[in-house]
Design a protein around this motif. Structure first.
Motif, PDB file in Angstrom:
ATOM      1  N   TYR A  54       0.855  -1.183   0.000  1.00 16.40           N
ATOM      2  CA  TYR A  54       0.000   0.000   0.000  1.00 16.40           C
ATOM      3  C   TYR A  54       0.891   1.233   0.000  1.00 16.40           C
ATOM      4  O   TYR A  54       1.759   1.369   0.853  1.00 16.40           O
ATOM      5  CB  TYR A  54      -0.875   0.052   1.251  1.00 16.40           C
ATOM      6  CG  TYR A  54      -1.768  -1.142   1.446  1.00 16.40           C
ATOM      7  CD1 TYR A  54      -3.073  -1.133   0.952  1.00 16.40           C
ATOM      8  CD2 TYR A  54      -1.323  -2.264   2.127  1.00 16.40           C
ATOM      9  CE1 TYR A  54      -3.906  -2.226   1.138  1.00 16.40           C
ATOM     10  CE2 TYR A  54      -2.146  -3.359   2.310  1.00 16.40           C
ATOM     11  CZ  TYR A  54      -3.437  -3.341   1.818  1.00 16.40           C
ATOM     12  OH  TYR A  54      -4.257  -4.422   2.002  1.00 16.40           O
ATOM     13  N   SER A  55       0.659   2.140  -0.946  1.00 18.76           N
ATOM     14  CA  SER A  55       1.336   3.422  -0.954  1.00 18.76           C
ATOM     15  C   SER A  55       0.321   4.461  -0.492  1.00 18.76           C
ATOM     16  O   SER A  55      -0.676   4.705  -1.169  1.00 18.76           O
ATOM     17  CB  SER A  55       1.837   3.752  -2.364  1.00 18.76           C
ATOM     18  OG  SER A  55       2.506   4.990  -2.357  1.00 18.76           O
ATOM     19  N   ILE A  56       0.585   5.055   0.671  1.00 18.09           N
ATOM     20  CA  ILE A  56      -0.418   5.873   1.358  1.00 18.09           C
ATOM     21  C   ILE A  56       0.101   7.295   1.539  1.00 18.09           C
ATOM     22  O   ILE A  56       1.207   7.509   2.034  1.00 18.09           O
ATOM     23  CB  ILE A  56      -0.738   5.263   2.739  1.00 18.09           C
ATOM     24  CG1 ILE A  56      -1.241   3.834   2.573  1.00 18.09           C
ATOM     25  CG2 ILE A  56      -1.747   6.123   3.487  1.00 18.09           C
ATOM     26  CD1 ILE A  56      -1.232   3.024   3.872  1.00 18.09           C
ATOM     27  N   CYS A 102      -4.520   6.475  -1.641  1.00 18.20           N
ATOM     28  CA  CYS A 102      -3.896   5.182  -1.402  1.00 18.20           C
ATOM     29  C   CYS A 102      -3.908   4.389  -2.696  1.00 18.20           C
ATOM     30  O   CYS A 102      -4.919   4.358  -3.398  1.00 18.20           O
ATOM     31  CB  CYS A 102      -4.682   4.433  -0.327  1.00 18.20           C
ATOM     32  SG  CYS A 102      -4.082   2.764  -0.001  1.00 18.20           S
ATOM     33  N   SER A 103      -2.778   3.794  -3.023  1.00 23.42           N
ATOM     34  CA  SER A 103      -2.753   2.853  -4.145  1.00 23.42           C
ATOM     35  C   SER A 103      -2.280   1.506  -3.614  1.00 23.42           C
ATOM     36  O   SER A 103      -1.451   1.434  -2.714  1.00 23.42           O
ATOM     37  CB  SER A 103      -1.858   3.357  -5.275  1.00 23.42           C
ATOM     38  OG  SER A 103      -0.544   3.551  -4.823  1.00 23.42           O
ATOM     39  N   LYS A 104      -2.843   0.461  -4.164  1.00 23.17           N
ATOM     40  CA  LYS A 104      -2.582  -0.899  -3.696  1.00 23.17           C
ATOM     41  C   LYS A 104      -2.065  -1.709  -4.880  1.00 23.17           C
ATOM     42  O   LYS A 104      -2.579  -1.570  -5.990  1.00 23.17           O
ATOM     43  CB  LYS A 104      -3.899  -1.474  -3.179  1.00 23.17           C
ATOM     44  CG  LYS A 104      -3.859  -2.874  -2.688  1.00 23.17           C
ATOM     45  CD  LYS A 104      -5.256  -3.259  -2.189  1.00 23.17           C
ATOM     46  CE  LYS A 104      -5.365  -4.727  -1.901  1.00 23.17           C
ATOM     47  NZ  LYS A 104      -6.710  -5.115  -1.464  1.00 23.17           N
ATOM     48  N   TYR A 105      -1.038  -2.511  -4.655  1.00 24.37           N
ATOM     49  CA  TYR A 105      -0.525  -3.351  -5.733  1.00 24.37           C
ATOM     50  C   TYR A 105       0.006  -4.660  -5.165  1.00 24.37           C
ATOM     51  O   TYR A 105       0.346  -4.763  -3.988  1.00 24.37           O
ATOM     52  CB  TYR A 105       0.539  -2.621  -6.554  1.00 24.37           C
ATOM     53  CG  TYR A 105       1.685  -2.042  -5.757  1.00 24.37           C
ATOM     54  CD1 TYR A 105       2.850  -2.751  -5.579  1.00 24.37           C
ATOM     55  CD2 TYR A 105       1.600  -0.758  -5.204  1.00 24.37           C
ATOM     56  CE1 TYR A 105       3.913  -2.223  -4.854  1.00 24.37           C
ATOM     57  CE2 TYR A 105       2.655  -0.216  -4.480  1.00 24.37           C
ATOM     58  CZ  TYR A 105       3.796  -0.958  -4.310  1.00 24.37           C
ATOM     59  OH  TYR A 105       4.834  -0.439  -3.589  1.00 24.37           O
ATOM     60  N   ILE A 144      -4.104  -0.074   7.983  1.00 25.16           N
ATOM     61  CA  ILE A 144      -4.450   0.422   6.654  1.00 25.16           C
ATOM     62  C   ILE A 144      -5.663   1.350   6.817  1.00 25.16           C
ATOM     63  O   ILE A 144      -6.688   0.958   7.373  1.00 25.16           O
ATOM     64  CB  ILE A 144      -4.810  -0.738   5.700  1.00 25.16           C
ATOM     65  CG1 ILE A 144      -3.674  -1.775   5.673  1.00 25.16           C
ATOM     66  CG2 ILE A 144      -5.118  -0.215   4.305  1.00 25.16           C
ATOM     67  CD1 ILE A 144      -2.331  -1.242   5.278  1.00 25.16           C
ATOM     68  N   CYS A 188      -8.268   3.177   1.755  1.00 28.92           N
ATOM     69  CA  CYS A 188      -7.476   2.317   0.859  1.00 28.92           C
ATOM     70  C   CYS A 188      -8.382   1.318   0.160  1.00 28.92           C
ATOM     71  O   CYS A 188      -8.894   0.410   0.647  1.00 28.92           O
ATOM     72  CB  CYS A 188      -6.385   1.581   1.632  1.00 28.92           C
ATOM     73  SG  CYS A 188      -4.898   2.566   1.856  1.00 28.92           S
TER      74      CYS A 188
END
Length: 198
Positions: free
Chosen positions: A83-85, A92-95, A194, A198
């Motif tokens: 997670y880039s928060i 928030c981006s999730k990969y 989190i 997100c």
């Protein structure tokens, strides 16, 4: 990718076949320098390393050397996701994460490491007694590495780790990781929470 490699170097508790290992959980600032024939990167990060739960958190901004900010990345290998928060922007981006959490592969000083002798930082009663070791290893893609690591005497807390890698597509490279304000354990476990956006 370079930062993920840096974090593999990060934690030291005794494992079989090792001289010593760092704590499996810690908070620290890490100064990273990476140089090869085409790239030079320097960065300062705050890291919360949780080897018990296969995750770590990194906060920092290498573009303008801010190590405290509103942005953080959580790498959770048990869930297979990162997670880039950005807390200020509430984004928030999730990969998905590739591979597995590499718990302490290069964090422990292996039993075949050669002692380079004692090192001392500071002086008098404020002196930090440390030991330095060297050993060779091979990367996942078959390149040779020479590692020199300096750890505090007695508790094996990492001070400086230097990796020289030869061969491969990037050519020869030098990777230096320095630690500052190392704290064993996790001061605030909620940093891994989190946020609902997100």
């Amino acid at each position: 990718m370079i930062l993920q490699a840096a974090l593999v170097l990060a934690g030291l508790s005794l494992a079989s076949g090792s001289i010593c290992c760092a704590p499996k959980q810690f908070n620290a600032f890490q100064h990273v320098t990476y140089v090869n024939s085409t790239t030079t990167m320097r960065a300062l990060y705050f890291i919360v390393y949780d080897g018990v739960n296969d995750r770590y958190l990194v906060s920092g901004d290498r573009s303008n050397n801010k190590f405290v900010g509103t942005t953080k990345v959580i790498y959770d290998y048990k869930k297979g996701v990162a997670y880039s928060i950005d807390a200020a922007a509430r984004t928030c981006s999730k990969y998905s994460l590739q591979g597995q959490f590499d718990d302490q592969q290069s964090v422990c000083v292996p039993s075949d490491a050669v002692s380079l002798g004692p090192f001392f930082y500071g002086y008098n009663r404020h002196r930090l007694n440390s030991q330095s070791y060297t050993y060779n290893t091979t990367t996942a893609d078959g390149r040779r590495q020479n590692v020199i690591t300096t750890v505090s005497e007695g508790d094996c807390v990492p001070v400086v780790v230097t990796r020289t890698t030869t061969g491969g597509g990037e050519g020869n490279s030098l990777y230096v990781l320095g630690y500052n304000d190392f704290y064993p354990g996790i001061r605030d476990i909620t940093v891994f929470d989190i946020p609902p956006y997100c």
